[in-house]
Scaffold this motif. Structure first.
Motif, PDB file in Angstrom:
ATOM      1  N   MET A   5       0.839  -1.201   0.000  1.00  0.00           N
ATOM      2  CA  MET A   5       0.000   0.000   0.000  1.00  0.00           C
ATOM      3  C   MET A   5       0.871   1.247   0.000  1.00  0.00           C
ATOM      4  N   PHE A   7       0.730   5.650   0.498  1.00  0.00           N
ATOM      5  CA  PHE A   7      -0.078   6.774   0.969  1.00  0.00           C
ATOM      6  C   PHE A   7       0.580   8.113   0.636  1.00  0.00           C
ATOM      7  N   ASP A  57       2.187  -5.053   8.391  1.00  0.00           N
ATOM      8  CA  ASP A  57       0.933  -5.433   9.044  1.00  0.00           C
ATOM      9  C   ASP A  57       0.466  -4.356  10.025  1.00  0.00           C
ATOM     10  N   GLN A  58       0.530  -3.110   9.560  1.00  0.00           N
ATOM     11  CA  GLN A  58      -0.001  -1.940  10.265  1.00  0.00           C
ATOM     12  C   GLN A  58       0.769  -1.559  11.526  1.00  0.00           C
ATOM     13  N   GLU A  59       2.048  -2.002  11.614  1.00  0.00           N
ATOM     14  CA  GLU A  59       2.925  -1.565  12.705  1.00  0.00           C
ATOM     15  C   GLU A  59       4.156  -0.942  12.071  1.00  0.00           C
ATOM     16  N   GLU A  72       0.857  -7.445   4.758  1.00  0.00           N
ATOM     17  CA  GLU A  72       0.592  -6.098   4.266  1.00  0.00           C
ATOM     18  C   GLU A  72       1.794  -5.185   4.557  1.00  0.00           C
TER      19      GLU A  72
ATOM     20  N   TYR B  52      -4.690   5.931   7.028  1.00  0.00           N
ATOM     21  CA  TYR B  52      -4.490   4.506   6.714  1.00  0.00           C
ATOM     22  C   TYR B  52      -5.500   3.716   7.546  1.00  0.00           C
ATOM     23  N   PRO B  53      -6.705   3.487   6.976  1.00  0.00           N
ATOM     24  CA  PRO B  53      -7.760   2.826   7.745  1.00  0.00           C
ATOM     25  C   PRO B  53      -7.241   1.506   8.333  1.00  0.00           C
ATOM     26  N   GLY B  54      -7.558   1.262   9.552  1.00  0.00           N
ATOM     27  CA  GLY B  54      -7.066   0.046  10.218  1.00  0.00           C
ATOM     28  C   GLY B  54      -5.867   0.388  11.083  1.00  0.00           C
ATOM     29  N   MET B  55      -4.788   0.827  10.449  1.00  0.00           N
ATOM     30  CA  MET B  55      -3.607   1.189  11.230  1.00  0.00           C
ATOM     31  C   MET B  55      -3.876   2.429  12.075  1.00  0.00           C
TER      32      MET B  55
END
Lengths: 82, 148
Positions: A5, A7, A57-59, A72, B52-55
């Motif tokens: 992803m 941004f 993974d969002q960290e 991710e 960042y939806p989720g994070m």
């Protein structure tokens, strides 16, 4: 197969918000090299890694972090919330 | 309810009143509100906030948990908006409630310092001539070291 992803200006430079990537890269840095060698738009986005952050993974993670088991990966500039 | 990420506006007064009423045993409530400003150009058409939806939710909850653990708080609330905003709009708020004011003040500052550079939001300023991503500031990153 991992979901990658992008941004803010990274997303704009690459021209898409996310994609699935088939990769054998073992670290974030290897994934970046792989993507950068694909097309100039990736090379432009990843030209200066000190201007970028990565989350696994969002960290938040660093560019030498291993990709084993990661689903991710997200690349973005430093955050400007608040 | 403790962490809200939304595109809709929030009513600062109503949210604060409800927060204070529900904060059991609190003798102090501190709130901070971030407002879209137009300092650089006086020509700001809009500010676009990407996240960042989720994070985002995870990062904000984590920061709030740390504040709850570190200070004697009755409650802590974070609201952050995303999407298109105009000058004067409320972007985000934090509220903290504690028995004594010191905990509420410090925890509110901690929440702000952390969410500025650790929660995945990015601001873009649109004027009649340009569209620029807001650059992060070294002083915001440096602000985190005082909480080490």
């Amino acid at each position: 197969m991992i979901q990658v992803m992008y941004f803010a200006w990274v997303r704009e430079r690459i021209g898409q918000p996310k994609e699935h990537v088939e990769t054998s890269a073992t670290t974030v840095r290897e994934l970046v090299s792989e993507l950068s060698s694909r097309e100039p738009r990736y090379e432009a986005a990843f030209a200066d890694l000190t201007a970028l952050k990565v989350a696994l993974d969002q960290e938040l993670a660093d560019f030498d972090a291993p990709l084993a088991g990661v689903k991710e990966v997200a690349f973005f500039p430093p955050m400007t919330g608040g | 309810m403790a962490v809200l990420v939304q595109s809709e506006p929030f009513d600062l007064g109503a949210v604060t009143t409800e927060f204070a009423q529900n904060a059991d045993g609190a003798g102090a409530v501190v709130t901070f509100t971030g407002i879209v400003r137009d300092l650089a150009t006086h020509d700001l058409k809009e500010m676009i906030i990407e996240h960042y939806p989720g994070m985002t939710e995870k990062a904000l909850s984590n920061i709030r948990d740390q504040a709850m653990e570190r200070w004697a708080l009755a409650d802590a609330l974070v609201i952050h908006r995303y999407g298109r905003l105009k000058a004067g709009d409320h972007i985000m708020m934090v509220a903290t409630a504690s028995k004594h004011r010191k905990d509420a003040f410090e925890a509110a500052e901690f929440l702000m310092d952390y969410l500025k550079s650790r929660a995945p939001f990015w601001k873009k300023e649109i004027t009649s001539k340009r569209a620029d991503w807001v650059a992060s500031k070294q002083e915001d990153e440096d602000a985190l070291t005082r909480w080490d």
